[in-house]
Design an enzyme around this catalytic site. Sequence first.
Site, short mmCIF file in Angstrom:
data_model
loop_
_atom_site.label_atom_id
_atom_site.label_comp_id
_atom_site.label_asym_id
_atom_site.label_seq_id
_atom_site.Cartn_x
_atom_site.Cartn_y
_atom_site.Cartn_z
N GLU D 132 0.81 -1.22 0.00
CA GLU D 132 0.00 0.00 0.00
C GLU D 132 0.85 1.28 0.00
OE1 GLU D 132 -3.95 -1.07 2.45
OE2 GLU D 132 -2.09 -1.50 3.54
N HIS D 153 -5.65 0.13 11.25
CA HIS D 153 -6.95 -0.54 11.21
C HIS D 153 -7.56 -0.78 12.58
CE1 HIS D 153 -3.98 -2.23 8.26
NE2 HIS D 153 -4.88 -1.85 7.38
N HIS D 219 -12.17 -0.89 5.99
CA HIS D 219 -10.74 -1.14 5.96
C HIS D 219 -9.97 -0.45 7.09
CE1 HIS D 219 -6.84 -1.42 3.35
NE2 HIS D 219 -6.55 -1.26 4.61
#
Lengths: 291, 291, 291, 291
Positions: D132, D153, D219
Amino acid sequence: MRRLSKNGQRGRKTRTSQDGGADLNHEISCVLQGQCRTGRKGKGWKTCESPQAYHPQSSSEAIAILVLANHILANEHFLDGFGHVSIRDPEQPGNFFLSRSLAPELVTADDILRLTLEGDVVGEDTRRPYLEKFIHAEVYRARPDVQAVIHGHPLSVIAMSAINVPVVPVFHMAGALGSGVPVFDAYDPENGTLTRTSEEGRRLADCLGQHTALLMRNHGAVIAAGNMAEAVMTALALRDNCTIQMQCLSAGVAPSALSPALARAAAALNFSQNPLFRAWNYWISRLPQPQ
Amino acid sequence: MRRLSKNGQRGRKTRTSQDGGADLNHEISCVLQGQCRTGRKGKGWKTCESPQAYHPQSSSEAIAILVLANHILANEHFLDGFGHVSIRDPEQPGNFFLSRSLAPELVTADDILRLTLEGDVVGEDTRRPYLEKFIHAEVYRARPDVQAVIHGHPLSVIAMSAINVPVVPVFHMAGALGSGVPVFDAYDPENGTLTRTSEEGRRLADCLGQHTALLMRNHGAVIAAGNMAEAVMTALALRDNCTIQMQCLSAGVAPSALSPALARAAAALNFSQNPLFRAWNYWISRLPQPQ
Amino acid sequence: MRRLSKNGQRGRKTRTSQDGGADLNHEISCVLQGQCRTGRKGKGWKTCESPQAYHPQSSSEAIAILVLANHILANEHFLDGFGHVSIRDPEQPGNFFLSRSLAPELVTADDILRLTLEGDVVGEDTRRPYLEKFIHAEVYRARPDVQAVIHGHPLSVIAMSAINVPVVPVFHMAGALGSGVPVFDAYDPENGTLTRTSEEGRRLADCLGQHTALLMRNHGAVIAAGNMAEAVMTALALRDNCTIQMQCLSAGVAPSALSPALARAAAALNFSQNPLFRAWNYWISRLPQPQ
Amino acid sequence: MRRLSKNGQRGRKTRTSQDGGADLNHEISCVLQGQCRTGRKGKGWKTCESPQAYHPQSSSEAIAILVLANHILANEHFLDGFGHVSIRDPEQPGNFFLSRSLAPELVTADDILRLTLEGDVVGEDTRRPYLEKFIHAEVYRARPDVQAVIHGHPLSVIAMSAINVPVVPVFHMAGALGSGVPVFDAYDPENGTLTRTSEEGRRLADCLGQHTALLMRNHGAVIAAGNMAEAVMTALALRDNCTIQMQCLSAGVAPSALSPALARAAAALNFSQNPLFRAWNYWISRLPQPQ
């Protein structure tokens, strides 16, 4: 905390023994070293696979189990600075053992008092027991089958006690709750929800009836069981059951519960020897090591 | 817990090996030291970047991974004193490994039993396996693709099992739940939600079908995956998914879920080598050091 | 953190003493070693069964208690990197002690400042106190009965402050909340909910009135009590009370609360000597050992 | 984890430095030892009251701060085995630093990669960055004011992202959220909510706009701030804000929020030097000691 010496000897006799000669800490060592393996954590605490692990045959074994139960219930976060646990004396069933007024995780064998079913401390010991000793005394009086009593205040239990919804067993570990969990609130107003008289203790024991657990409205819970391992297992299951049931209610759903048949079968299995030993030794293995 | 000796040697042979000579603890050391770096915590446990980290090539590697998985699942709070994890034997796929009845965080290689898909312990070992061994046996029988099975009781999972709302994947780590999470409740009443017969195990495996996870109503969850790292990752994701989904329901909202396409893509990414290695080595690095 | 030396001596004088010669760390040692037993954890901290444990007779005893309270409130998770606690000087009731701006769990006696009820630091000390010192100053000015003030931000307290529902005492430990818990929100917009002026501090003290606790809307709580043990006990009870009350509201039920009579009786019992000593020594016994 | 040597020397040069000669670990030591006091816990980590604590003047200082931030965010439970944090290179603002793909609590200076705003690793380093990385690259490209980016998260954040309710600042620590917290869900379906292309990264940066935080539906969150201390403070405040807001919604009440004026004032105060230093040094003091 005074540490148990390696050979179990101490200079002075404990004040809790009536028979004048037993060194209870020696007994604790013996009970807990018979057929034992050392836990992963907790060098100072011993697991035990003998039947005596939570079925005391003597006063001193009962005290050893009671000290362990104080530490287990603190370590598993059922008790904190308050709350208490007791055990009936197998040698004198009209007596029970309870610590002097002290946070459970600090309790040693030296802190244990012997009480009668009137809630009186036996002998010349002038140390203060917990104010709520009458909970224990009156439950032992009303229920000859009960060998161990726990009183504590987990937040989820208090929350369930404060809403008008009965506790139902929402998971298999809570099988012992299947007969129902009464809610006591016949408090003497002047005692602020504390059970400070034999009379209030008797009302509470009446409310408990033949059940294993009872909620005290806006206060906590009482667990009464046939041995200490059952009592601890039920205490932790009651707390978790209240957490789960509150979560389901928050989600807007009355949760499914164990049927009476499933609950009875679950309780019988939980309280059989293998699960109780597994749990008891697991709790001991998690205790922090005495310093 | 007995500590692994530094050179992996022990005096006696383990009882779990069928080939008569392997020192499984030696194998554990070898598996875990090949291409390893030491974790920050957990001097006694080794992280591993070899493909063998969670893809065992031999019975002894499978046992090493199973011991690690017991400790990881306890340390990450998916298992406590109860619950269990198993692994299929890569050398004899009709057998699987499971600890004797013991709290997972206390399990060592010496505690591992070999079982058949009938749930029988192989050899002369008389130690008791978990009562619920039939969950594992019947899932391995029905699903040749499954190499690892976990059964545990997180509170959020039990709560979801007790309300009539299907689990949906509410975050990317739960991609493997995208195909659905069936709820089993065809219990034999006399066993109190425990799966104590091949027949009940078979019903449970039927209910699981080709899914990765299943809820047991008022009891817990079963996870079945292609290797141990996928199984542990899915177990933790299922628990967190239930927590999140319950929170959303409590807020009065049915949460948005991953679309089927997103869930499939998320599962494929999560189960690719790099995330699994990262997670597996992270879990190992967090283990408390054996004493 | 600098460790207290064994004999309580240090090379330099503390800056908080006005009388020019007292070694406050020596005093801390003396206060805390008088009639003490060592806690199980926390070799460096001493429990104390003397009446001085939380009833200081001198400035130096007050500072010793304040240092302990900083560590207790951090260790019990009422304070984190922010929030603060103060104590009135028993020798000069127009002064109070408060740490320089520092995370509470790092506070030592050397960090303690002396302030006036105008919020000015006494003497030539140029170290910065907390911006919100005016909360403390104005509460001490308005309430001669108050000896200790705590300000913190537990999440459950903030949540209760953000919904339009009054706090009611839902368990016996919260008896002191029975008179009501006002909610303050007369903030100066330019200070972002921080109380940075005497004027805003005065409005807050007015809002508190004769109560023991007050919520600050979208910010936290203030507790004002007759001694430090009462203040800490009420802080923890307020936090837990908000947790329980929020849970009940989430379940869709306004919880039952203690009647005024029960709340008064509970407060009187909680604040009697035996429970306060038990709690105070329990908190101390849980402190991590200074390194 | 490899331990930093006492004098900061190591045998080989780090691969992240472009200038060929700097020993970054030496720099870390220097940065962190200048004007420092040792934290209570964390002998191996140093607190720092110099302006360089979170305002790097050089590449090596930026790397030192990034290593600390990885450990702080893991220790404060914002990151676990996944999630990541980056810092812009003050010497080459078209580059940023990010760890190779590794659990944050295991990151050392040797693990840090240098990346361009295209997401390419600079130099011959073949170690894999996080998939990412495009979140970081595109936010730095779009926002010259941003010096630090965090992606994580926490469960409460995911829950808020999954219900159709905007985040509002419910407490003073969340002042930076007062301008709004957009929710991104323009995912490429084939990447399972992971941002694996510059294009998706650009959409995400567009969605973030000039805000400090953004939720990724189902997410997690992205935080973008002017220095690392602001980024960490906002990350923790976002998590706690979501917890509080979800609790209020569960209680059936849309909570009161800070007015725009209060939120602006709170953000300005939180991000002033004194609170940032207090928080930064508090987080460092809580780090477990490297072994």
